[in-house]
Scaffold this motif. Structure first.
Motif, mmCIF file in Angstrom:
data_model
loop_
_atom_site.group_PDB
_atom_site.id
_atom_site.type_symbol
_atom_site.label_atom_id
_atom_site.label_comp_id
_atom_site.label_asym_id
_atom_site.label_seq_id
_atom_site.Cartn_x
_atom_site.Cartn_y
_atom_site.Cartn_z
ATOM 1 N N GLY A 180 -6.068 5.348 -1.137
ATOM 2 C CA GLY A 180 -6.253 6.796 -1.071
ATOM 3 C C GLY A 180 -7.097 7.295 -2.232
ATOM 4 O O GLY A 180 -7.652 6.513 -2.995
ATOM 5 N N THR B 178 -6.585 -3.846 2.182
ATOM 6 C CA THR B 178 -8.048 -3.854 2.083
ATOM 7 C C THR B 178 -8.533 -3.109 0.832
ATOM 8 O O THR B 178 -9.711 -2.846 0.670
ATOM 9 C CB THR B 178 -8.686 -3.197 3.323
ATOM 10 O OG1 THR B 178 -8.158 -1.860 3.434
ATOM 11 C CG2 THR B 178 -8.357 -3.953 4.572
ATOM 12 N N GLY C 297 -1.855 -1.493 5.684
ATOM 13 C CA GLY C 297 -3.157 -1.995 6.129
ATOM 14 C C GLY C 297 -4.256 -1.579 5.163
ATOM 15 O O GLY C 297 -5.075 -2.395 4.727
ATOM 16 N N ASN C 298 -4.237 -0.299 4.786
ATOM 17 C CA ASN C 298 -5.239 0.190 3.845
ATOM 18 C C ASN C 298 -5.092 -0.464 2.478
ATOM 19 O O ASN C 298 -6.079 -0.826 1.844
ATOM 20 C CB ASN C 298 -5.129 1.712 3.675
ATOM 21 C CG ASN C 298 -5.633 2.445 4.897
ATOM 22 O OD1 ASN C 298 -6.364 1.878 5.715
ATOM 23 N ND2 ASN C 298 -5.243 3.698 5.044
ATOM 24 N N ASP D 238 -7.617 -0.019 -0.260
ATOM 25 C CA ASP D 238 -7.742 1.439 -0.163
ATOM 26 C C ASP D 238 -6.377 2.075 -0.406
ATOM 27 O O ASP D 238 -5.479 1.974 0.415
ATOM 28 C CB ASP D 238 -8.274 1.820 1.226
ATOM 29 C CG ASP D 238 -8.316 3.326 1.418
ATOM 30 O OD1 ASP D 238 -8.149 4.052 0.402
ATOM 31 O OD2 ASP D 238 -8.512 3.757 2.560
ATOM 32 N N THR E 67 -8.037 3.109 -6.320
ATOM 33 C CA THR E 67 -8.285 1.756 -6.816
ATOM 34 C C THR E 67 -9.292 1.767 -7.970
ATOM 35 O O THR E 67 -9.179 0.976 -8.899
ATOM 36 C CB THR E 67 -8.789 0.836 -5.685
ATOM 37 O OG1 THR E 67 -9.621 1.599 -4.821
ATOM 38 C CG2 THR E 67 -7.639 0.263 -4.915
ATOM 39 N N THR F 69 -0.308 1.933 8.542
ATOM 40 C CA THR F 69 -1.629 2.318 8.053
ATOM 41 C C THR F 69 -1.708 2.158 6.536
ATOM 42 O O THR F 69 -2.683 1.635 6.000
ATOM 43 C CB THR F 69 -1.908 3.800 8.396
ATOM 44 O OG1 THR F 69 -1.446 4.046 9.715
ATOM 45 C CG2 THR F 69 -3.377 4.117 8.271
ATOM 46 N N PHE F 70 -0.623 2.600 5.847
ATOM 47 C CA PHE F 70 -0.581 2.532 4.388
ATOM 48 C C PHE F 70 -0.751 1.091 3.905
ATOM 49 O O PHE F 70 -1.587 0.796 3.044
ATOM 50 C CB PHE F 70 0.750 3.115 3.893
ATOM 51 C CG PHE F 70 0.982 2.971 2.418
ATOM 52 C CD1 PHE F 70 0.297 3.774 1.511
ATOM 53 C CD2 PHE F 70 1.898 2.049 1.932
ATOM 54 C CE1 PHE F 70 0.507 3.646 0.159
ATOM 55 C CE2 PHE F 70 2.122 1.922 0.569
ATOM 56 C CZ PHE F 70 1.420 2.722 -0.321
ATOM 57 N N GLN G 55 2.552 5.408 10.153
ATOM 58 C CA GLN G 55 1.976 5.758 8.856
ATOM 59 C C GLN G 55 2.156 4.640 7.852
ATOM 60 O O GLN G 55 1.269 4.346 7.053
ATOM 61 C CB GLN G 55 2.655 7.016 8.312
ATOM 62 C CG GLN G 55 2.246 8.285 9.014
ATOM 63 C CD GLN G 55 2.788 9.486 8.265
ATOM 64 O OE1 GLN G 55 2.772 9.528 7.047
ATOM 65 N NE2 GLN G 55 3.270 10.460 8.998
#
Lengths: 306, 298
Positions: free
Chosen positions: A78, A74, A70-71, A76, A88, A67-68, A64
């Protein structure tokens, strides 16, 4: 210098990892089920389950976290629980307001702080020095939100010179900037004074005076230059404190910045927004400190930080 | 024989003396500093108010009294009344203990953890030092009140959570200072000497290092209380600390905000109370620093 910059840049990496980790864990430290919180308090079991699946909350924590990050890289962070908009987007609209507020306040505190500090140091133990230092101590001891309230009371309501709230017009920025910049000005004034006094007692200043260099020249050319070096560090730290202090100032003046966003989001339990805004503010502070360290090194070639 | 015993005890007394002398020295310098003494006297006065204040004020700080709401300062209500008709003076007196409680306790807890982390980091060095100090860097990366804000956001708003938040917020400050001092003391010859005598790490740290790095810790703790009081009142002002109707000053300012435009006294006095307490700790802290650190003494 280049090598130093690169090395210092590499040093920020563990801090950034730590910051993202703390912000990531925030969501998991909140009492209760993150999926339930994100889906909303009124969500039924099925919706909660869907949210859990969608956000990958069934994955192991390290996954997790990956992913956090990584997002986040880019862009993101949430979605807001309340508005459903991307975090954002919500942050982006308000980011520059807070940066502006902190920037102008820093400028004000540097301007006032330096002048007050130099005057104090050059007229040491004079009544003026004492007045300045006691004023600085008051500036340091005042809660900025209270100062803001008092300024509104007087300048906006009693004599009606300036608007009560808002941001954008030249008149509207005056009170918030004074509110946020006062403590910084006090700190910089004290720092400049003690730094100047330390420098003034050094041999090369005495030599300069003995050579017959004009006092004005001694103060501004010889003493101030070296006295400013520690002040630079304080200015950098101060900018960070101001980013945090903006939370209160923005609340008092109803300014739609990042700080007020955080406070509102906490009140509404909109944790993705809190996470995102805290992350952005912290990363910005890390960046500012990096710049400060580089300029510190640049100003003071004598020291070797390795 | 008897004479030797006497000699030994005077010897020992002499060995204790330098510390005692040092303390007297610091106290003498502190006493000459009027501003610092003013701060110290104010702090003592505030502590007395915190303890006996609630007994000597007559009104109830919580009970509403609608008949007298929003009255200006008068001989009956020195600081006026708030929007529930409660006497603001009484509420400020009752709030003193809350403010000092948060200030002292949060700094104390932060100091204990900070000192332990700092000493361990500075004394052992190596990997453990790297891990602790990087962690502290991360905590310091959250600017100003933001770290405390984030912690309270997670834990929920209450006085105890504010204390936890401000403690955590204070740890890295102490850890950094203590690590630096430990590093400079650890290399001194006398530490090598006690180690050669077979003293354990524990004994070296507590008997020989800690007493020699107390000055910066004491200075920082005093100044830190000022910051803690400011931060706590800020959190309460944002509605994330003490909750109404608690007579906490920041919470009083938040609750009175909607009424202060017409009745400025509601916001004036709780704010002044915060300024005075913070000012007292700043004055005293500055004085202690000047007295303990001869380098900075002008």
């Amino acid at each position: 210098m280049f090598i130093y910059t690169v090395r210092r840049l590499i040093q920020t990496i563990p801090v950034m990892i730590g910051v993202t980790l703390v912000v990531f864990l925030m969501m998991h430290l909140i009492p209760g089920d993150p999926a339930q919180i994100i889906a909303g308090e009124s969500a039924n079991e099925q919706q909660v389950e869907q949210t859990r699946e969608r956000l990958g909350l069934n994955d192991p924590l390290p996954v997790q976290y990956g992913t956090f990050v990584g997002n986040a890289v880019t862009g993101d962070l949430g979605n807001s629980i309340r508005s459903g908009r991307a975090v954002t987007d919500e942050i982006g609209a308000r980011f520059w307001v807070t940066v502006e507020l902190a920037f102008y306040s820093t400028l004000l505190s540097i301007f006032i702080g330096l002048i007050a500090g130099i005057v104090s140091a050059t007229r040491r133990n004079s009544p003026l020095d004492m007045i300045i230092m006691i004023t600085a101590l008051f500036g340091l001891s005042m809660p900025n939100f209270w100062l803001g309230l008092m300024l509104i009371q007087y300048f906006a309501l009693n004599i009606e010179w300036l608007p009560v709230s808002g941001w954008g017009t030249p008149q509207s920025i005056i009170l918030p900037v004074i509110t946020l910049g006062t403590a910084g000005a006090a700190i910089i004034a004290r720092m400049t004074r003690s730094s100047m006094l330390e420098v003034i007692h050094q041999d090369y200043i005495r030599t300069a005076r003995a050579k017959g260099v004009k006092e004005r020249y001694v103060v501004y050319k010889h003493a101030l230059r070296n006295a400013l070096i520690p002040v630079v560090t304080v200015v950098g730290l101060q900018f960070g404190v101001l980013l945090g202090g903006a939370v209160l100032t923005e609340t008092v003046f109803a300014i739609n910045g990042l700080g007020r966003l955080v406070v509102e989001a906490i009140g509404q339990r909109d944790f993705p927004i809190v996470q995102g805004a805290v992350l952005i503010l912290a990363l910005m502070f890390v960046f500012v400190n990096f710049i400060v360290d580089i300029s510190y090194r640049f100003l003071n070639k004598r020291i070797d930080l390795d | 024989m008897a004479e030797t015993t006497v000699n030994v005890s005077t010897e020992e007394k002499k060995r204790v003396n330098p510390q005692m002398e040092n303390f007297k020295n610091v106290w003498r310098k502190l006493r000459q500093n009027y501003l610092a003494m003013a701060g110290g006297i104010l702090i003592v006065l505030f502590m007395i108010i915190a303890i006996i204040g609630p007994w000597i004020t007559t009104g109830d700080p919580l009970a509403p009294n609608v008949a007298d709401r929003l009255e200006g300062p008068s001989s009956q209500y020195w600081f006026g009344t708030d929007h529930h008709g409660r006497d603001i003076f009484t509420r400020i007196i009752h709030g003193m203990s809350i403010t000092l409680y948060i200030g002292f306790l949060s700094v104390f807890v932060g100091m204990i953890f900070g000192v332990v982390f700092g000493i361990v980091s500075g004394y052992y060095g190596g990997r453990i030092d790297a891990v602790i100090m990087r962690t502290m860097d991360v905590l310091l990366a959250f600017p100003g009140i933001l770290l405390a804000l984030g912690i309270v956001a997670v834990l929920g708003g209450s006085i105890n959570n504010v204390i936890i938040a401000i403690s955590i917020f204070s740890i890295p400050v102490f850890a950094r200072i203590v690590r630096g001092s430990t590093l400079s003391v650890r290399k001194l010859e006398y530490v090598d000497a006690v180690r050669a005598l077979g003293a354990s790490d524990f004994r070296i740290i507590f008997r020989h290092i800690l007493p020699n790095i107390m000055s910066p810790i004491i200075v920082q703790a005093t100044l830190r209380i000022a910051t803690a009081v400011l931060t706590a009142s800020g959190l309460s002002f944002l509605g994330l600390g003490a909750q109404p109707p608690t007579p906490e000053w920041g919470a009083m300012l938040a609750a009175g905000r909607n009424y202060m435009w017409e009745h400025p006294h509601i916001a004036l006095f709780p704010g002044l109370a915060i300024v005075l307490v913070v000012l007292a700790f700043n004055l005293f802290g500055d004085g202690v620093r000047d007295a303990l650190d001869p380098k900075l003494k002008s």
